[in-house]
Design a protein around this motif. Structure first.
Motif, PDB file in Angstrom:
ATOM      1  N   SER A  32      -0.386  -7.477 -16.982  1.00  0.00           N
ATOM      2  CA  SER A  32       0.613  -6.439 -17.238  1.00  0.00           C
ATOM      3  C   SER A  32       0.187  -5.073 -16.721  1.00  0.00           C
ATOM      4  O   SER A  32       0.991  -4.157 -16.646  1.00  0.00           O
ATOM      5  N   ASN A  33      -1.061  -4.954 -16.344  1.00  0.00           N
ATOM      6  CA  ASN A  33      -1.565  -3.668 -15.839  1.00  0.00           C
ATOM      7  C   ASN A  33      -2.582  -3.975 -14.756  1.00  0.00           C
ATOM      8  O   ASN A  33      -3.784  -3.885 -14.953  1.00  0.00           O
ATOM      9  N   MET A  34      -2.085  -4.357 -13.574  1.00  0.00           N
ATOM     10  CA  MET A  34      -2.935  -4.870 -12.510  1.00  0.00           C
ATOM     11  C   MET A  34      -2.625  -4.160 -11.203  1.00  0.00           C
ATOM     12  O   MET A  34      -1.634  -4.449 -10.528  1.00  0.00           O
ATOM     13  N   TYR A  35      -3.438  -3.164 -10.861  1.00  0.00           N
ATOM     14  CA  TYR A  35      -3.295  -2.471  -9.579  1.00  0.00           C
ATOM     15  C   TYR A  35      -4.634  -1.872  -9.209  1.00  0.00           C
ATOM     16  O   TYR A  35      -5.555  -1.773 -10.031  1.00  0.00           O
ATOM     17  N   LEU A  36      -4.758  -1.484  -7.951  1.00  0.00           N
ATOM     18  CA  LEU A  36      -5.974  -0.843  -7.452  1.00  0.00           C
ATOM     19  C   LEU A  36      -5.638   0.565  -6.975  1.00  0.00           C
ATOM     20  O   LEU A  36      -4.605   0.782  -6.323  1.00  0.00           O
ATOM     21  N   LEU A  37      -6.525   1.488  -7.280  1.00  0.00           N
ATOM     22  CA  LEU A  37      -6.400   2.871  -6.812  1.00  0.00           C
ATOM     23  C   LEU A  37      -7.713   3.208  -6.132  1.00  0.00           C
ATOM     24  O   LEU A  37      -8.726   3.448  -6.786  1.00  0.00           O
ATOM     25  N   LEU A  38      -7.691   3.186  -4.805  1.00  0.00           N
ATOM     26  CA  LEU A  38      -8.928   3.270  -4.027  1.00  0.00           C
ATOM     27  C   LEU A  38      -8.949   4.538  -3.175  1.00  0.00           C
ATOM     28  O   LEU A  38      -7.902   5.017  -2.731  1.00  0.00           O
ATOM     29  N   ALA A  56       0.838  -1.207   0.000  1.00  0.00           N
ATOM     30  CA  ALA A  56       0.000   0.000   0.000  1.00  0.00           C
ATOM     31  C   ALA A  56       0.871   1.254   0.000  1.00  0.00           C
ATOM     32  O   ALA A  56       1.837   1.358   0.773  1.00  0.00           O
ATOM     33  N   TYR A  57       0.503   2.200  -0.839  1.00  0.00           N
ATOM     34  CA  TYR A  57       1.195   3.492  -0.915  1.00  0.00           C
ATOM     35  C   TYR A  57       0.138   4.598  -0.925  1.00  0.00           C
ATOM     36  O   TYR A  57      -0.690   4.680  -1.838  1.00  0.00           O
ATOM     37  N   LYS A  58       0.180   5.410   0.128  1.00  0.00           N
ATOM     38  CA  LYS A  58      -0.820   6.468   0.286  1.00  0.00           C
ATOM     39  C   LYS A  58      -0.425   7.688  -0.537  1.00  0.00           C
ATOM     40  O   LYS A  58       0.734   8.111  -0.521  1.00  0.00           O
ATOM     41  N   ILE A  59      -1.396   8.258  -1.270  1.00  0.00           N
ATOM     42  CA  ILE A  59      -1.173   9.454  -2.076  1.00  0.00           C
ATOM     43  C   ILE A  59      -2.045  10.568  -1.508  1.00  0.00           C
ATOM     44  O   ILE A  59      -3.280  10.459  -1.499  1.00  0.00           O
ATOM     45  N   ASN A  60      -1.399  11.609  -0.996  1.00  0.00           N
ATOM     46  CA  ASN A  60      -2.111  12.751  -0.425  1.00  0.00           C
ATOM     47  C   ASN A  60      -1.918  13.991  -1.284  1.00  0.00           C
ATOM     48  O   ASN A  60      -0.916  14.135  -1.993  1.00  0.00           O
ATOM     49  N   PHE A  80      -9.822  21.228  -0.895  1.00  0.00           N
ATOM     50  CA  PHE A  80      -9.444  19.936  -0.352  1.00  0.00           C
ATOM     51  C   PHE A  80      -9.594  18.862  -1.420  1.00  0.00           C
ATOM     52  O   PHE A  80     -10.500  18.912  -2.252  1.00  0.00           O
ATOM     53  N   TYR A  81      -8.690  17.893  -1.402  1.00  0.00           N
ATOM     54  CA  TYR A  81      -8.726  16.794  -2.357  1.00  0.00           C
ATOM     55  C   TYR A  81      -8.722  15.472  -1.591  1.00  0.00           C
ATOM     56  O   TYR A  81      -8.032  15.334  -0.580  1.00  0.00           O
ATOM     57  N   SER A  82      -9.456  14.509  -2.116  1.00  0.00           N
ATOM     58  CA  SER A  82      -9.506  13.190  -1.495  1.00  0.00           C
ATOM     59  C   SER A  82      -8.171  12.476  -1.670  1.00  0.00           C
ATOM     60  O   SER A  82      -7.524  12.585  -2.717  1.00  0.00           O
ATOM     61  N   GLY A  83      -7.760  11.775  -0.626  1.00  0.00           N
ATOM     62  CA  GLY A  83      -6.568  10.961  -0.731  1.00  0.00           C
ATOM     63  C   GLY A  83      -6.879   9.608  -1.342  1.00  0.00           C
ATOM     64  O   GLY A  83      -8.030   9.144  -1.327  1.00  0.00           O
ATOM     65  N   PHE A  84      -5.866   8.958  -1.903  1.00  0.00           N
ATOM     66  CA  PHE A  84      -6.032   7.642  -2.512  1.00  0.00           C
ATOM     67  C   PHE A  84      -4.927   6.718  -2.005  1.00  0.00           C
ATOM     68  O   PHE A  84      -3.892   7.170  -1.511  1.00  0.00           O
ATOM     69  N   VAL A  85      -5.177   5.429  -2.146  1.00  0.00           N
ATOM     70  CA  VAL A  85      -4.151   4.450  -1.829  1.00  0.00           C
ATOM     71  C   VAL A  85      -3.915   3.598  -3.076  1.00  0.00           C
ATOM     72  O   VAL A  85      -4.860   3.171  -3.749  1.00  0.00           O
ATOM     73  N   LEU A  86      -2.649   3.419  -3.398  1.00  0.00           N
ATOM     74  CA  LEU A  86      -2.257   2.583  -4.529  1.00  0.00           C
ATOM     75  C   LEU A  86      -1.880   1.217  -3.994  1.00  0.00           C
ATOM     76  O   LEU A  86      -0.985   1.110  -3.141  1.00  0.00           O
ATOM     77  N   LEU A  87      -2.550   0.155  -4.463  1.00  0.00           N
ATOM     78  CA  LEU A  87      -2.298  -1.214  -4.018  1.00  0.00           C
ATOM     79  C   LEU A  87      -1.702  -1.997  -5.176  1.00  0.00           C
ATOM     80  O   LEU A  87      -2.333  -2.145  -6.240  1.00  0.00           O
ATOM     81  N   ILE A  88      -0.466  -2.497  -4.972  1.00  0.00           N
ATOM     82  CA  ILE A  88       0.247  -3.217  -6.033  1.00  0.00           C
ATOM     83  C   ILE A  88       0.948  -4.434  -5.450  1.00  0.00           C
ATOM     84  O   ILE A  88       1.128  -4.561  -4.230  1.00  0.00           O
TER      85      ILE A  88
END
Length: 1566
Positions: free
Chosen positions: A821-827, A722-726, A735-743
């Motif tokens: 080849s392109n498999m990740y989640l951005l939640l 998990a990598y948090k993007i703020n 204000f902007y919503s944060g996301f988490v990148l799951l790889i």
């Protein structure tokens, strides 16, 4: 989908086509024009050859080659109707573009198409300011119109700017398609866009002559030109083989050659004198230039233009002398002299003297020619015919003599319509004037027509249209014209064409001959006897016509286009986000347009400067932009062609300007539009273009391995990194919503801990940060829902409606969208919770809801074929979620398709439309509405075919609403995703003065302040009416004066909305009902915002004002680093003047700059660009203007506490204005330190300084003398420089300027502007002012008239702007009044009321001079500056549609010799009779009537009026009225008894009106 919809309309059989066509009347071009003028019915019969060409045009791209008058336009109309009808059937929104090369043709063809079709048609050309349109304007036009008729340059610009694409177009029609050669816009449209388009529109061209080149054209030449035309237009020539029907319907003019003798008279001596005169005056101009000590480029250019103008005048006169004779040469000199009188209006004495040389030259030429004419030469014009003596003496040239003979042969009929084609404009003007002098041809009405060129002889488009319409109607018989009337201009009744000057090409020959439309018409060609050159030219043209016709006829219509269009692979820059492009060919024009938008003045016009250097056989061009541009210098690539090197450097400059944001994404100069930016964010993609090269290569795309994975199909869940993007924005409240990148993969530390600044819209920066959060475990259900959410989210953002529906309908097929080849989640993440210790808090609520929606939609199958249609307009609209009005009113829960939601929880919720798949956000719940509300709910909506929303959903989508009584939701449609990233702002890029002024104007305008105030709800705290003790009640007390609430709102607080806005002037403001509701003037709220900011400034200084401004939402944040940046940027300027000069200026200012560059910048005018200076004072001037305004306002506010706000405003206006600042500059000799490069500016400053020194202390002698604006700008820029140098020390700035500005005007020394003085004086005395202002050349001429009882007075003024001209006229009128003992005084300016004997207010009866007949009479003494405010507050006593006076123009009414009296209608409501009488006095310029009222008191009650107007009182009033009528004495009358004074005024005024009617002074209407 039904089979009929699938049929291609362009491939139907001919029988199918003709059966669907309505019956038509004869379809020639004559029909087009007559019908456009409403002379024949709408239907027409197509001729057989028109149907054949139409059939061919349906099958393939076609160029119809038919003679003029054969009805080519009607074939185009048939094509438009057929394709337009098919578009309507298929609901396929596309455009039909009709291109015409001239504005005349655009107007003409627009009318034809509009008359003959039911499609929505509009016309577009330069005079409609289309060049200034934004993308939104074009989007609206494209959305609203079916057919767009325009000049080709308009379309080319729209395509280049990406406002339009050819994919939007289904049919393009090229009128006069033979022009598609060379660099014509037709050619550029085809080569730059059509041939590169993947979805090409259909093409239909129309021409009478596909061959256009000069000289003889053989069959091979014609074949070559026609093939080239076919190649460019991607079309095949189509003509008519059987000429029988064509000849039947299209009359062919009989060609007649008329010969004239060569010129025998050789006026060599006269020519020698004229040449000598030219040489003399040219030498005088050279001598005058040499006397100027200063050498400035603008001075050189002025003298070059003057010398060139002398030469042009000389050339025109000699041409008329040789071609037309002595008399016409004399007329030509007079025409030139008239033009000089228009042009020679210079402000500087020296330049006025220079321009006068042109006038003196032409006056001398007139004298020279007049000497060569006999004193009685007019006898030749007044005689019954021109005799041979006039011909032999050279007074009339043989060519003109023969033309007169032709006119005489036409007889005395006025029915003839004849076009005479000439080569030069001067020829048309001179012969037209000459013809009007011939008494024996006076039965002919003569005029001339020219194109809209830049020549002073050219006519404006408006005059051109008026002249052409007069000729069509037969009001003009003989029309002399240049080639502007050759192509496409329809004059059905034209029977004669005369070629006074020979055509140069076969196109000109064919087109001009085709203007003759009547049977037995004539085409007369005038030839000189024995002139072999003319004979050969005519022979070549006729031979070329035969070759052209034969070649066109013999071409195989079924053959393929013989050539492939050669598309030049020229360098171009394309904006990725919009597709807008600039080519090498268009780059120079774009650079010039950018410079035109930069601030300039009359001494300096911003323009690019090019310097080319030659090295090793190649040219390298250096481009220098004005000092207020985004950058100054750029060097382009080398090229062996100097012009191409210039184009290449401009292309590079265009790229850089776009990358810096100076050109927007449509490659238009960025114009500050704060009104838009303040409300919505920019959503257009704005790519920086970094890395773009000239060469294009094809490459593959490498996949990012870190984003690959194999976890998608695991049934037991998965563990991911998990990598948090703020995101953090620099703007408060963003204000902007944060996301988490799951790889699957673990990222390297430098990537996993990255921070990046994202530059979005200008001045907006978002800091994004990535941080690792360890491992996250997802179970199988979470993985499934996450994948569903991600698909829904991204597809909802990026897909079109059709694709989005396809995605939502798919089930298992969607799995193919996920590959290893392109498999990740951005939640999405939940908002941070300080109490939580979780590093990552995924927003499972939102994810699960989205997944549930997708599942619900698929299970319910809402997207069946029956319900799949949706409009692609993309407008935000009201949408029903959907019970009776009572249910809606008491509703707490709203039922959506899959869930029920509390009303209070709906706002900001994201919803998806079940019938379209579109995603929306809920802006508001529209309480009081339901699905049974009218469908056209918004006032600006286009009228529809649906009465309610229930009907709309049922009929359009087949949906029956389950809860129609629920309130409607106000939704905002989710926009397509855009790349908001901009290039990192260039540190040197600064907004120029024009952009800064636009920002300030928007920030302080009333509409902005009103919005800020209502957002903070200050309107509830405003008290805008006097305290009424009768309305005050204590607890437990009943009110004695109730005002029942009639407002359409149940709550004490009134919501904002159109429902509660009105422009009805009868509504009374400030009157409060029992609920506390009251109508309030909108401006009051804006005024209160200003007042609050002022109060905080007075009480808390600058910091207090900034706090309240920030509270209101005004962006007034101050960053100290900006001061340092300004100082650092100014410190690098190199010192052009010597140090002692700067020190001398500092001594005059009593201030020493720590950064000399600021002083240098503050004293540098932009005209120094010519010397390579890259800075100017404009930005400092902008700053200093605001600073001085603030400081002087504060000083006056503190030192004059006893005067009212109106006088404070007058004092500030007298202190803060360019004229006052200019005198301050001259007083302290600061103008000596101005650095500039303009000789004109130097001359005007010198003249102004001289005027000031001569006036001494007598300021009246300076009235009317205006100082150059540059002097005032200089003072303001110095103030701005000191402010920055002191790091915003306002006290220090005021210390310097308190000394410079001293003495500051005081109330007892205040002199109002002359026009204001005149207004107040006339208001005081009861006189009306009549104003007239007309433009003559670049000057405004104003005339002010008033009448002192029996004496009319007039003042006139001439200046470069309307305000100055009226001010000068007022000044002269005031001086005239002073001579008669009438002068303005401060008593007049301050006086509130002029009290008559009876104590009534004279000004109660006054109507101000500038009221129009529909305006309300202003009651009470009101200064003119407050008039607009009070007009908005007063109730209307006269209905808006009841004009008390029907006037036919002021001039006509004021004419003492008028044929009929003025009509007056009287409104008998209170104030109506007075209003009608005042309007009558104003129109006739009679003095105001005076009233004298007497009050009578009674012990017994007196009854007044009847019915609802019945009143009882103990006092009555009787008024006497007196009216002085100029040159006719006075009328005195006494009115009836009334209950109040103003009603007694009305009674007396009514009697006066009836008396004036009885005397015939006016007519009283029923």
């Amino acid at each position: 989908m039904s089979a009929s919809i699938e049929v291609n309309p362009l491939k139907r059989r001919f029988e199918q086509v003709t059966e669907s066509e309505p019956k038509m009347s004869p379809g020639g071009d004559d029909c087009e024009v007559k019908e456009a003028n409403g002379l024949i019915p709408k239907d027409f019969d197509a001729r057989s050859y028109q149907k054949k060409v139409f059939q061919v045009a349906l099958r393939k791209n076609t160029i119809a080659v038919l003679e003029t008058g054969a009805g080519k336009t009607m074939i185009a109309v048939m094509l438009i109707k057929e394709i337009g009808q098919d578009m309507k059937m298929n609901a396929d929104k596309k455009l039909i573009i009709f291109l015409a090369p001239t504005v005349h043709l655009v107007n003409q063809q627009f009318e034809v198409i509009k008359i003959h079709t039911n499609l929505k048609v509009e016309q577009y050309y330069g005079a409609k300011k289309v060049d200034e349109w934004s993308a939104e304007c074009w989007e609206k036009e494209i959305r609203d119109q079916d057919v767009m008729v325009m000049t080709p340059q308009i379309l080319l610009d729209a395509l280049r700017k990406a406002f339009m694409t050819l994919e939007m177009v289904c049919l393009m029609i090229f009128d006069e398609s033979h022009r598609a050669i060379g660099n014509h816009p037709y050619t550029k449209i085809m080569k730059e866009f059509y041939h590169k388009s993947g979805n090409k529109p259909k093409i239909f061209g129309m021409t009478a002559s596909p061959v256009v080149r000069k000289g003889v054209s053989s069959n091979m030449d014609c074949e070559d030109q026609i093939s080239e035309l076919e190649c460019i237009l991607d079309s095949k020539i189509c003509t008519v083989e059987d000429k029988a029907e064509l000849e039947l319907f299209v009359p062919s003019a009989k060609v007649i050659n008329r010969y004239y003798d060569p010129i025998n008279f050789q006026p060599e001596e006269l020519k020698t004198k004229l040449n000598s005169s030219l040489s003399k005056f040219d030498a005088l101009l050279v001598e005058m230039r040499g006397k100027l000590l200063s050498q400035f480029k603008d001075t050189d250019e002025i003298f070059k233009k003057l010398r060139k103008r002398l030469s042009n005048h000389h050339s025109k006169i000699l041409h008329c002398l040789d071609d037309l004779g002595l008399i016409c040469a004399y007329e030509a000199a007079k025409v030139c002299l008239e033009n000089v009188r228009i042009l020679g209006t210079m402000e500087d004495e020296f330049y006025r003297a220079s321009f006068l040389q042109c006038k003196y030259f032409l006056e001398e030429v007139l004298h020279i020619i007049e000497e060569s004419l006999p004193s009685d030469y007019r006898k030749f014009l007044d005689a019954g015919t021109l005799d041979l003596e006039a011909l032999e003496m050279g007074y009339i040239a043989p060519k003109l003599f023969e033309l007169i003979q032709i006119f005489q042969s036409l007889g005395g009929t006025r029915q003839i319509l004849c076009l005479i084609f000439v080569e030069r404009i001067i020829t048309a003007k001179v012969i037209e004037r000459f013809m009007k002098k011939l008494s024996y041809l006076s039965h002919f009405s003569v005029s001339y027509l020219t194109g809209g060129s830049s020549s002073v002889d050219a006519l404006t488009p408006k005059v051109q249209k008026k002249t052409l319409d007069s000729f069509r109607r037969g009001e003009v018989n003989l029309l002399f014209t240049t080639d502007v009337a050759e192509e496409g201009i329809h004059v059905p009744d034209c029977s004669s064409i005369i070629r006074f000057d020979l055509p140069k090409t076969v196109r000109s020959y064919v087109q001009s001959r085709g203007r003759a439309r009547q049977p037995d018409s004539q085409y007369v060609i005038m030839l000189e006897r024995g002139n072999i050159k003319q004979r050969n030219l005519l022979f070549d043209i006729i031979q070329s016509e035969h070759s052209m016709a034969e070649t066109a006829l013999n071409r195989d219509p079924n053959a393929c286009i013989s050539r492939v269009c050669c598309i030049d692979e020229t360098n171009a820059y394309v904006v990725e986000s919009t597709g807008a492009s600039v080519t090498v060919d268009s780059s120079i024009g774009l650079i010039h347009r950018y410079c035109e938008k930069l601030p300039g003045d009359k001494y300096y016009t911003p323009k690019p400067n090019f310097q080319s250097s030659l090295s090793e056989g190649s040219y390298e061009c250096t481009l220098t932009l004005p000092p207020n541009a985004a950058f100054q210098t750029i060097v382009g690539p080398a090229n062996r062609n100097s012009h191409i090197s210039k184009q290449l450097v401009c292309l590079e400059a265009c790229k850089k300007l776009h990358q810096m944001g100076a050109l927007d994404d449509h490659l238009l100069p960025y114009i500050e539009d704060p009104s838009r930016d303040a409300v919505i964010e920019r959503t257009e993609e704005s790519a920086s273009g970094a890395g773009t090269t000239k060469r294009k290569e094809l490459h593959g795309t490498a996949m990012v391995r870190a984003l690959s994975g194999t976890w998608g199909g695991k049934p037991d869940g998965v563990i991911l990194q998990a990598y948090k993007i703020n995101f953090s924005c620099n703007l408060v409240g963003e204000f902007y919503s944060g996301f988490v990148l799951l790889i699957d993969s673990k990222l390297d530390n430098d990537v996993a801990n990255a921070e990046v600044e994202l530059y979005l819209i200008p001045d907006k920066v978002v800091k994004s940060s990535v941080s690792p959060c360890g491992e996250v475990h997802l179970d199988a259900e979470q993985v499934k829902n996450s994948m569903c959410f991600q698909g829904f989210f991204f597809n909802g953002l990026f897909l079109t409606s059709k694709k989005r529906r396809e995605y939502l309908l798919k089930t298992e097929e969607n799995k193919s969208l996920w590959c290893s080849s392109n498999m990740y989640l951005l939640l999405p993440l939940e908002l941070p919770d300080p109490a939580s210790h979780e590093s990552v808090r995924i927003n499972w609520r939102a994810i699960d809801r989205c997944a549930a929606v997708v599942k619900f939609l698929k299970e319910k199958s809402f997207f069946s074929a029956d319900h799949s249609y949706i409009s692609e307009k993309g407008d935000s609209s009201f949408s029903s979620t959907s019970s009776s009005y009572t249910e809606c009113k008491n509703l707490e829960v709203v039922h959506l398709a899959n869930v029920s939601v509390n009303v209070n929880d709906l706002k900001n919720m994201v919803v998806v439309s079940i019938h379209t798949g579109r995603i929306y956000s809920v802006l508001d719940v529209m309480i009081g509405t339901s699905a049974d509300s009218p469908f056209d709910l918004t006032s600006d909506a286009v009228p529809s075919n649906y009465s309610t929303f229930t009907e709309y959903f049922n009929k359009k989508y087949g949906i029956l609403l389950m809860h129609p009584g629920q309130p409607l939701l106000l939704l905002k449609q989710s926009h397509n995703a855009h790349n908001l990233l901009l290039a990192k702002p260039n540190e040197d890029l600064k907004k120029h003065e024009g952009q800064l002024s636009a920002c300030r104007s928007w920030a302080v305008c009333n509409s902005t302040l009103h919005k800020l105030g209502t957002d903070r709800k200050i309107q509830g705290y405003i008290r805008d009416s006097a305290f009424d003790p009768r309305r005050w009640v204590a607890p437990g007390q009943l009110t004695s004066h109730p005002v029942h609430c009639k407002c359409p709102v149940d709550t004490n607080e009134v919501p904002l909305g159109r429902k509660f806005i009105t422009v009805d002037t009868s509504v009374v403001v400030g009157k409060v009902c029992d609920r506390g509701h009251r109508w309030m003037c909108s401006k009051t709220i804006a005024d209160c915002v200003e007042a609050l900011i002022g109060a905080y400034y007075v009480g808390g200084g600058l910091s207090g004002a900034l706090l309240i401004m920030k509270w209101f939402g005004i962006d007034a944040e101050f960053e100290p680093r900006l001061i340092e940046e300004a100082i650092n940027s100014s410190s690098v300027w190199r010192y052009t003047p010597n140090i002692s000069d700067l020190e001398m200026l500092e001594s005059k200012l009593h201030y020493r700059f720590s950064v000399k560059g600021l002083l240098l910048e503050a004293t540098t005018h932009a005209s120094l660009q010519e010397l390579g200076v890259g800075y100017c004072y404009q930005r400092l001037e902008y700053l200093g203007d605001s600073v001085l305004d603030l400081l002087i306002t504060w000083y006056l506010y503190q030192n004059h506490t006893e005067i009212d706000p109106g006088e404070l405003t007058d004092l500030r206006s007298a202190s803060v204005n360019n004229e006052n600042f200019a005198r301050v500059v001259v007083k302290h000799n600061l103008q000596q330190h101005l650095q500039h490069g303009s000789g004109m500016l130097l001359g005007q400053i010198t003249e102004y300084v001289k005027s000031v020194s001569e006036s001494h202390d007598n300021t009246r002698s300076l009235e009317g003398t205006k100082g150059p604006k540059v002097l005032g700008d200089l003072l303001e820029s110095i103030a701005g420089g000191i402010l920055i140098d002191t790091k915003l020390n306002l006290d220090e700035v005021w210390r310097v300027f308190r000394l410079l500005l001293s003495p500051i005007v005081t109330p007892d020394k205040l002199e109002l502007p002359p026009l204001r003085q005149l207004h107040e004086l006339c208001d005081h005395l009861g006189y009306f002012i009549k104003e007239e202002c007309v433009t003559k050349g670049d000057m405004f001429h104003a005339k002010l008239c008033l009448r002192l009882k029996d004496v009319p007075l007039t003042g006139e003024g001439c200046e470069r702007n309307r305000k100055a001209a009226k001010g000068l006229a007022a000044l002269r009128l005031l001086r005239d009044l002073e001579k008669r003992g009438i002068s303005h005084s401060l008593y007049v300016a301050k006086q509130k009321k002029l009290e008559p004997v009876d104590g009534s207010s004279f000004m109660d009866m006054a109507v101000y001079h500038h009221l129009q007949p529909n305006d309300e009479a202003v009651v009470g003494s009101v200064p003119p500056k407050k008039l607009k405010t009070i007009e908005g507050l007063l109730p209307v006593e006269t209905p808006a549609n009841n004009n008390p006076l029907s006037e036919d123009g002021f001039e006509k009414v004021c004419d003492p010799k008028r044929a009929s009296p003025v009509s007056v209608s009287i409104n008998l409501q209170k104030g109506g009779p007075r209003s009608s009488l005042y309007q009558l006095c104003r129109l006739l310029q009679w003095p105001m009537p005076s009233f004298h009222s007497v009050e009578h008191k009674s012990r017994l009650p007196i009854e007044f009026g009847e019915g609802s107007e019945r009143r009882v009182g103990f006092s009555s009033f009787v008024s006497k009225i007196s009216l002085h009528i100029p040159n006719d004495g006075a009328i005195e009358l006494t009115g009836d008894q009334r209950a109040d004074k103003k009603s007694s005024f009305d009674s007396a005024a009514l009697l006066m009106l009836y008396e004036l009617g009885r005397q015939g002074k006016c007519v009283i209407e029923d």
